[in-house]
Design a protein around this motif. Structure first.
Motif, PDB file in Angstrom:
ATOM      1  N   VAL A 172      37.279 -69.908 -63.708  1.00 34.84           N
ATOM      2  CA  VAL A 172      36.130 -70.261 -62.884  1.00 34.84           C
ATOM      3  C   VAL A 172      35.667 -68.980 -62.199  1.00 34.84           C
ATOM      4  CG1 VAL A 172      35.418 -71.613 -60.868  1.00 34.84           C
ATOM      5  CG2 VAL A 172      37.025 -72.577 -62.521  1.00 34.84           C
ATOM      6  N   ARG A 193      33.007 -74.468 -51.653  1.00 32.21           N
ATOM      7  CA  ARG A 193      32.449 -75.727 -52.168  1.00 32.21           C
ATOM      8  C   ARG A 193      31.535 -76.379 -51.151  1.00 32.21           C
ATOM      9  NH1 ARG A 193      38.033 -77.627 -53.922  1.00 32.21           N
ATOM     10  NH2 ARG A 193      38.043 -78.385 -51.782  1.00 32.21           N
ATOM     11  N   GLU A 212      31.757 -70.672 -65.124  1.00 32.88           N
ATOM     12  CA  GLU A 212      32.941 -70.485 -65.966  1.00 32.88           C
ATOM     13  C   GLU A 212      32.768 -69.249 -66.821  1.00 32.88           C
ATOM     14  OE1 GLU A 212      34.329 -73.862 -68.038  1.00 32.88           O
ATOM     15  OE2 GLU A 212      34.499 -75.016 -66.180  1.00 32.88           O
ATOM     16  N   ARG A 241      35.150 -80.338 -58.730  1.00 31.00           N
ATOM     17  CA  ARG A 241      34.288 -79.695 -59.722  1.00 31.00           C
ATOM     18  C   ARG A 241      32.916 -80.312 -59.907  1.00 31.00           C
ATOM     19  NH1 ARG A 241      37.964 -76.311 -62.464  1.00 31.00           N
ATOM     20  NH2 ARG A 241      39.037 -75.565 -60.636  1.00 31.00           N
ATOM     21  N   TRP A 288      32.523 -82.938 -61.659  1.00 32.69           N
ATOM     22  CA  TRP A 288      32.528 -83.586 -62.984  1.00 32.69           C
ATOM     23  C   TRP A 288      32.439 -85.109 -62.805  1.00 32.69           C
ATOM     24  CZ3 TRP A 288      37.448 -80.440 -64.606  1.00 32.69           C
ATOM     25  CH2 TRP A 288      37.074 -79.106 -64.803  1.00 32.69           C
ATOM     26  N   THR A 293      42.682 -80.310 -61.268  1.00 35.48           N
ATOM     27  CA  THR A 293      41.894 -79.202 -61.817  1.00 35.48           C
ATOM     28  C   THR A 293      42.629 -77.877 -61.603  1.00 35.48           C
ATOM     29  OG1 THR A 293      40.756 -79.101 -59.703  1.00 35.48           O
ATOM     30  CG2 THR A 293      39.677 -80.318 -61.463  1.00 35.48           C
TER      31      THR A 293
END
Ligand SMILES: C[S@@+](CC[C@H](N)C(=O)[O-])C[C@H]1O[C@@H](n2cnc3c(N)ncnc32)[C@H](O)[C@@H]1O
Length: 956
Positions: free
Chosen positions: A260, A347, A379, A453, A455, A519
């Motif tokens: 990352v 974040r 990434e 993330r 996701w 993760t």
């Protein structure tokens, strides 16, 4: 005249497992199997499955349910051990089969000087019974037949004949919580008719694989190998056609390493997130950050063969952890200035109005397969491991290299391919498009995926290369036998697959190395060549003698009758199958092959039995009630559960009672692996609860129960201790049963009596067992179980303590005295302490321990207690034992004996008013003196002095 033996009926004969089970030996065998990891028979079908129950345990259960107990229990046990490959002659053969240095040494010693090591040592050095061929059992059949009146020369024949004697036909066994299929597979291998079912389609697929791949015919195996080769060929051909894995000079990629990357808010630099820069310990390869001041980012250079100092420095990456909870920070240094930022700050974590957590990450869309350019978390590919055949053609040369422009171009090819095909591939079911469901409290494993993330769909856990490769495998693996490879591929090729740089490893390893989906910052991605072994797996082969069925349905919906149920239900805080298996369901749910087409390709969480509360108990009762209804009157059930706390034990007892079952035995088998042992205090074993249908609706009163329980427990304890005496001499003074086993059997005997009754003191026990619990309340059932267990404990009074004194002691005192007795005999394992703490209802037994190590636990000595455990919160508060230990401590510290005695009289409540208190103190000091003689001689002598001080005290 023919010589056929006419089978006699075993219809109502008690089963062996209801009276005997060599749990110590079985524990050694189970442990050996658990330690085999990859070598486990069914493991290759799905190494991601957590909590496989050992096959050897399943075998013991099946045989234990079918074999009868006769009037010669010692011979029953011997025959059972022969069938398990656990008798001495089988062990010799197993050592021969292993044929390595250690096994030869043990065997040599045994044959020359008759030195017999412990059973555990033999087993550790020998092959597992299932690794040997059938000749392992050649020597047993005549003896087995003579004892049982059978005429069998294989397990299938024996099982059929025992089944006929008991049920009139080959026995049928069901497991309604089949998971990875360990129990059904073993039952089928022994020759039972088997029905396996599970709610989760991945579990069903693994069970199906166990029966149809590992247990498939030789012919099906040949076809499978051809299919595997064809699958590999097709995937490889498509990858090669895209030209994304081979460089300009003919090297083939083996693994791609990604990390990352984020912009550091303080320096404005893009920084790769790597917990360590080490790429390979064996090759001394590292990644080095090279600042690019113009672009405010780092180039990543790969160096191999660096010196040791550089390796040491490389262990520290840009992700560093601090504090009690290991909070992650981004750390990097530019122009001598160190910048350090919490990952949570990057974040933009915050707390929402409702108290839940939120952050600034963008939530990914269904069509996303890589970060958007303006996403916080990017990434980056940072290293490639290349391979090329050596000139000899026998093996490969490997190299780790930095990423070149050509490599980046190949990345773009992959991304472009996906951009073009993702929707089509998702529609076709080759790629997942399933949402990560949160549905529930934060324990949900997927929560970290979304929070950490952004996701939102399962395919977000795979990068473009992984989607391409895994998608191709999924596309071409259309047959049922190949579907298992899709899961193995996904497991070894996701953004949660770590790169292992350890000595001699250099490999991308599995996502499911534990049972959580967490993760990670950098990971490995496999090439098509490197995924081959997950597809073309060389499975073990054990063609099964009988056919079996696999159903996908909740346990409470079983409708076919079965003679025997052996189940390992989900419980408490164990693996959240219904959550983590979505990782695989997402890949397989569309286009199931005909064999799996009737299954619901969803984890059906609402139906999954989970947690520990009311829902859990209701779900379990519904399941076991239904199974009981599907069982003949002489049917039998074995329920396995992990032994963790007294609460689970009481819960399970309630459940079987409410389901109309009656407990007939319980055993404790240590099934933990060494890693679990090393992990410390979470030593786990498995309890086997053996049950029958409750017949009639008997009534009793609590008063009558007392006698009955006592008789039953005493009888059971006598059988087991008697067998211990007979077993002595077989192996170096080993007990077949240890105290904890005898105690467990004592519990079971108590439960056996309790669960026989439908009504106690006028109360309907089924209704009582089902009654919702109020937190902290002791229900009538709890009270009864406690009472029964207490009665069982009475039979386990350590020698040297008068029964009338023992009756007066608190749980904590009994615990200390009993465990001291065991320590004096060399016991050290923490599970012993756990078992007895449970038995004696000690809330905080660790307060009484000086060491909690799994394999080296120990009680506190008098001196180690010091002045602790004297106040009101302690379970030893105002106890006579504590007062005696205190006096011993004072003597050890050379306090004047008059003072010691004076303190003792104050510390023992009602010392002068109740003469029995004094007698108890004398008795306990005397006991401590004896037990401590070899353990701690100085304390033993202090205990003797205390005893004499009290004895010689002049009273009023
Ligand atoms: C402890 S595991 C069984 C493990 C298995 N004995 C093995 O060795 O792999 C429990 C299983 O119960 C299944 N399960 C949970 N709720 C269920 C239900 N209501 N009906 C049937 N199966 C259920 C889970 O999917 C899981 O596979």
């Amino acid at each position: 005249m023919t010589n056929t033996i006419i089978p006699f009926s075993l219809k109502d004969a008690p089963a062996l497992i209801e009276r005997l089970l060599p749990v110590q030996k079985l524990s050694a065998e189970a442990y050996k199997e658990q330690m085999a990891n990859q070598g486990k028979t069914l493991n290759a079908l799905g190494s991601y499955w957590k909590g496989r129950k050992p096959l050897i345990l399943a075998k013991a259960c099946v045989l234990g349910c079918l074999l009868p107990v006769t009037d010669d229990p010692a011979r029953d046990l011997e025959i059972f051990e022969m069938l398990m490959g656990m008798d001495i002659y089988s062990l010799e053969k197993r050592l021969e089969d292993k044929n390595d240095k250690e096994s030869s040494f043990i065997l040599g010693l045994h044959r020359t000087v008759g030195n017999r090591s412990s059973y555990r040592t033999w087993v550790a050095a020998a092959s597992r019974p299932e690794e040997c061929d059938n000749s392992l059992f050649d020597h047993i059949w005549d003896k087995v037949n003579t004892h049982l009146g059978t005429s069998a020369y294989s397990f299938s024949e024996l099982v059929e004949q025992l089944g006929v004697m008991r049920y009139g036909h080959r026995p049928s066994v069901a497991d309604t919580f089949s998971g990875s299929g360990q129990i059904p597979f073993e039952a089928a291998r022994l020759g039972c008719e088997v029905e396996a079912s599970d709610l989760n389609p991945i579990a069903c697929m693994l069970t199906w694989g166990a029966i149809n791949i590992i247990g498939g015919s030789q012919k099906s195996r040949i076809a499978l190998v051809e299919n595997q080769k064809e699958l590999v060929r097709r995937v490889q051909a498509d990858i090669d056609a895209l030209g994304v894995e081979v460089d300009d000079i003919g090297w083939r990629a083996k693994a791609f390493l990604y990390c990352v990357e984020v912009r550091c808010p303080q320096s404005g630099w893009m920084v790769p997130l790597m917990p360590s820069f080490i790429i390979s310990t064996s090759r001394k390869a590292i990644a080095r950050l090279v600042p690019d001041y113009n672009r405010k980012r780092y180039g990543i250079q790969i160096n191999s063969g660096v010196d040791d100092q550089i390796m040491i420095e490389a262990a520290k990456g840009t992700i560093q952890r601090e504090g009690k909870y290991g909070e992650a920070f981004l750390v990097h240094k530019i122009n001598g200035i160190e910048y350090k930022t919490k990952i949570s700050t990057l974040r933009g974590d915050y707390q929402k109005h409702d108290g839940s957590a939120g952050n600034q990450l963008r939530l990914w869309d269904k069509q996303d397969f890589m970060p958007h350019p303006d996403d916080i978390l990017q990434e980056r590919l940072y290293c490639i491991q290349w391979m090329r055949p050596k000139p000899t053609g026998k093996s490969y040369n490997y190299e780790f290299r930095s990423v070149t422009v050509a490599d980046e171009h190949r990345e773009q090819l992959v991304e472009a391919f996906l951009a073009k095909h993702i929707t089509e591939w998702q529609t076709n079911g080759w790629l997942p498009d399933m949402r990560i469901e949160i549905g529930g409290p934060p324990r949900y494993q997927g929560l970290d995926l979304i929070r950490a993330r952004g996701w939102t769909h399962w395919h977000h856990l795979f990068n473009p290369r992984q989607l391409l490769l895994n998608g191709l495998v999924n596309k071409y693996a259309t047959s049922a036998v190949l579907r298992l490879s899709v899961c193995q591929t996904a497991n070894f090729n996701s953004k949660l697959s770590r790169w292992n740089s350890g000595p001699g490893v250099d490999a991308v390893i599995d996502t499911f190395y534990n049972q959580a989906l967490n993760t990670i910052y950098n990971y490995g991605s496999r090439s098509s060549r490197n995924i081959t072994n997950q597809i073309a797996t060389d499975y073990k082969s054990f063609p099964l003698p009988v056919s079996s069925s696999v159903e996908c349905r909740p346990a409470h919906q079983i409708f076919t009758p079965h003679d025997i149920f052996i189940t390992d239900p989900p419980y408490g805080d164990a693996v959240k199958y219904e959550e983590i298996l979505d990782f695989f369901i997402a890949w397989l749910r569309k286009n199931p092959p005909p064999e799996f087409a009737d299954w619901v390709w969803d984890s059906r969480r609402a139906l999954a039995i989970q947690g520990e509360g009311e829902d859990f108990r209701r779900g379990m009762v519904a399941a076991y009630k239904r199974m009981t209804e599907c069982m003949p009157d002489n049917g039998i059930q074995v329920i396995m559960f992990t032994h963790q706390s007294g609460a689970i034990w009481a819960d399970m007892s309630n459940i079987v009672w409410a389901a109309g079952l009656q407990v007939t035995a319980a055993w404790y088998v240590a099934t933990e692996t060494e890693s679990a042992l090393r992990a410390g205090s979470h030593v786990k074993g498995t309890v086997l609860l053996v049950c029958r249908k409750r017949q009639g609706s008997y009534k009793t009163t609590r008063d009558d129960l007392a006698w009955e329980i006592q008789e039953e427990v005493e009888a059971q304890v006598q059988v087991l201790t008697g067998l211990n005496q007979e077993a002595k001499g077989l192996y170096r003074d080993e007990n077949v049963f240890e105290d904890a086993d005898i105690q467990m059997a004592g519990y079971a005997a108590a439960l056996r009596v309790l669960t026989r009754y439908a009504t106690i003191d006028g109360r309907d026990m089924t209704a009582e067992a089902l009654r919702p619990r109020v937190k902290g309340e002791t229900t009538f059932v709890d009270g009864l179980i406690g009472f029964a267990v207490d009665t069982a404990n009475q039979c386990l009074v350590p020698q040297g303590i008068a029964k009338q004194h023992w009756d007066k002691l608190s749980g904590a005192e009994r615990f200390y005295l009993k465990l001291l007795n065991l320590e004096a005999r060399g016991a050290k394992t923490l599970d012993n302490y756990q078992n007895f703490a449970k038995a004696f209802k000690v809330r905080d037994f660790k307060a009484l321990l000086a060491s909690h190590k799994a394999n080296n636990a120990r009680l506190k000595s008098a001196v180690e207690f010091g002045r602790a455990e004297m106040s009101e919160g302690s379970e030893l508060y105002q106890s006579v034992l504590r007062a005696v230990l205190y006096a011993m401590m004072e003597l050890a510290k050379n306090l004047d004996s008059n003072e010691v005695l004076a303190h003792l009289t104050l510390n023992i409540p009602n010392y002068y008013g109740d003469m029995t208190q004094r007698e108890l103190a004398i008795d306990l000091a005397d006991y401590l003196a004896r037990e401590l003689e070899t353990l701690r001689p100085e304390e033993a002598s202090a205990a003797r002095i205390v005893r004499e001080l009290i004895r010689n005290q002049r009273l009023g």
